[in-house]
Design an enzyme around this catalytic site. Structure first.
Site, short mmCIF file in Angstrom:
data_model
loop_
_atom_site.label_atom_id
_atom_site.label_comp_id
_atom_site.label_asym_id
_atom_site.label_seq_id
_atom_site.Cartn_x
_atom_site.Cartn_y
_atom_site.Cartn_z
N ILE A 20 0.84 -1.19 0.00
CA ILE A 20 0.00 0.00 0.00
C ILE A 20 0.88 1.25 0.00
O ILE A 20 1.60 1.52 0.97
CB ILE A 20 -0.94 0.01 1.22
CG1 ILE A 20 -1.75 -1.30 1.26
CG2 ILE A 20 -1.86 1.21 1.17
CD1 ILE A 20 -2.51 -1.63 -0.02
N ASP A 103 -9.14 4.65 -14.39
CA ASP A 103 -9.21 5.56 -15.53
C ASP A 103 -8.62 6.93 -15.19
O ASP A 103 -8.17 7.66 -16.07
CB ASP A 103 -10.67 5.73 -15.98
CG ASP A 103 -11.20 4.49 -16.71
OD1 ASP A 103 -10.39 3.63 -17.08
OD2 ASP A 103 -12.43 4.40 -16.89
N ILE A 200 24.02 3.06 -23.25
CA ILE A 200 24.74 4.23 -23.78
C ILE A 200 25.87 4.63 -22.84
O ILE A 200 26.98 4.97 -23.28
CB ILE A 200 23.76 5.40 -24.00
CG1 ILE A 200 22.81 5.08 -25.17
CG2 ILE A 200 24.51 6.71 -24.27
CD1 ILE A 200 21.64 6.03 -25.32
N GLY A 203 29.85 0.84 -19.06
CA GLY A 203 30.19 0.43 -17.70
C GLY A 203 29.81 1.48 -16.67
O GLY A 203 29.42 1.14 -15.55
N GLU A 226 -0.93 -0.19 -10.81
CA GLU A 226 -2.10 0.36 -11.52
C GLU A 226 -2.47 -0.48 -12.74
O GLU A 226 -2.99 0.04 -13.74
CB GLU A 226 -1.84 1.81 -11.95
CG GLU A 226 -1.55 2.74 -10.79
CD GLU A 226 -2.67 2.78 -9.77
OE1 GLU A 226 -3.80 3.17 -10.12
OE2 GLU A 226 -2.42 2.42 -8.60
#
Length: 247
Positions: A20, A103, A200, A203, A226
């Protein structure tokens, strides 16, 4: 497994919830619990539960791979008395309420993903413009330049989908499909961008001295909470099928 049993005073809530967000600092919780064990999703109800209610216990922050600045914890409910007026909506409407919340919340998670992609791009552009190899900076190598171009494109696509899903909601229109588009695109692209950013950096990207390692750890959760990326695919397919049937 959390159960809300009706009583003369309202409801008695028993069970537990895990992962939670912000549980350690919240003053109240919205808790979804079974009020009818035999009714499936129609037997779920939602309640507002005060943190200081007798029987509520909040556990310690759970150790996490990333997004550590937002604590998540387990919450335990031991026969907690919940007043009847703390029922959200009507009894049995919990699942519907949860879906309506998604939504609204998925565009927010998508926005988090957009920000993470942009940070990956910013850090990668700076590093690639400064890091020399074989007589030139690595941004001049086509393989690196292609990664940056793809990162920029995916970031813009995720940003536009996020804006669209939020705008539809603000206009009072149903945005279930667009929210799923935005959440899926932003989350998966954020994970991809964070992975490519480390590549990119080479190391150096595997070192905690640079921010891309943290971005990588933070990105993964975007594909999980979600509604997982797999669930977003299911929602998109379902909504497309419904649209075809209506058409």
């Amino acid at each position: 497994q959390t159960r809300a049993r009706e009583t003369p005073d309202g409801y008695a809530l028993s069970g537990s919830k895990i992962w939670i967000s912000n549980a350690t600092v919240a003053s109240f919780f919205v808790v979804f619990a079974k009020t009818d064990l035999e009714a499936g999703r129609k037997g779920i109800s939602a309640f507002v539960v005060e943190r200081d209610s007798p029987g509520v216990t909040v556990g310690k922050p759970l150790p996490k791979l990333g997004q550590r600045s937002s604590h998540a914890a387990e919450i335990f409910f031991d026969n907690v008395t919940v007043p009847r007026e703390n029922l959200l909506g009507a009894e049995g409407e919990g699942f519907l309420i949860a879906m309506q919340v998604f939504d609204r919340s998925r565009p927010v998670i998508a926005a988090n993903g957009v920000g993470l992609i942009q940070r990956c791009l910013d850090e990668s552009l700076t590093y690639a413009s400064e890091r020399p190899t074989m007589g030139q900076t690595i941004i001049q190598h086509q393989s690196i330049a292609n990664k940056l171009a793809e990162m920029g494109m995916r970031g813009e696509a995720a940003r536009l989908l996020t804006y669209q899903s939020a705008a539809l909601h603000d206009a009072g229109q149903r945005n279930t499909l667009q929210a799923a588009y935005a959440k899926l695109m932003a989350a998966d692209s954020a994970m991809w961008a964070a992975t490519e950013a480390i590549q990119i950096f080479g190391g150096a990207g595997y070192s905690e001295e640079f921010p891309v390692a943290k971005l990588f750890r933070d990105a993964k959760l975007l594909q999980i909470y979600e509604g997982t990326s797999e669930i977003q695919h299911n929602i998109i397919a379902r909504e497309l099928a419904r649209g075809m049937a209506r058409g």
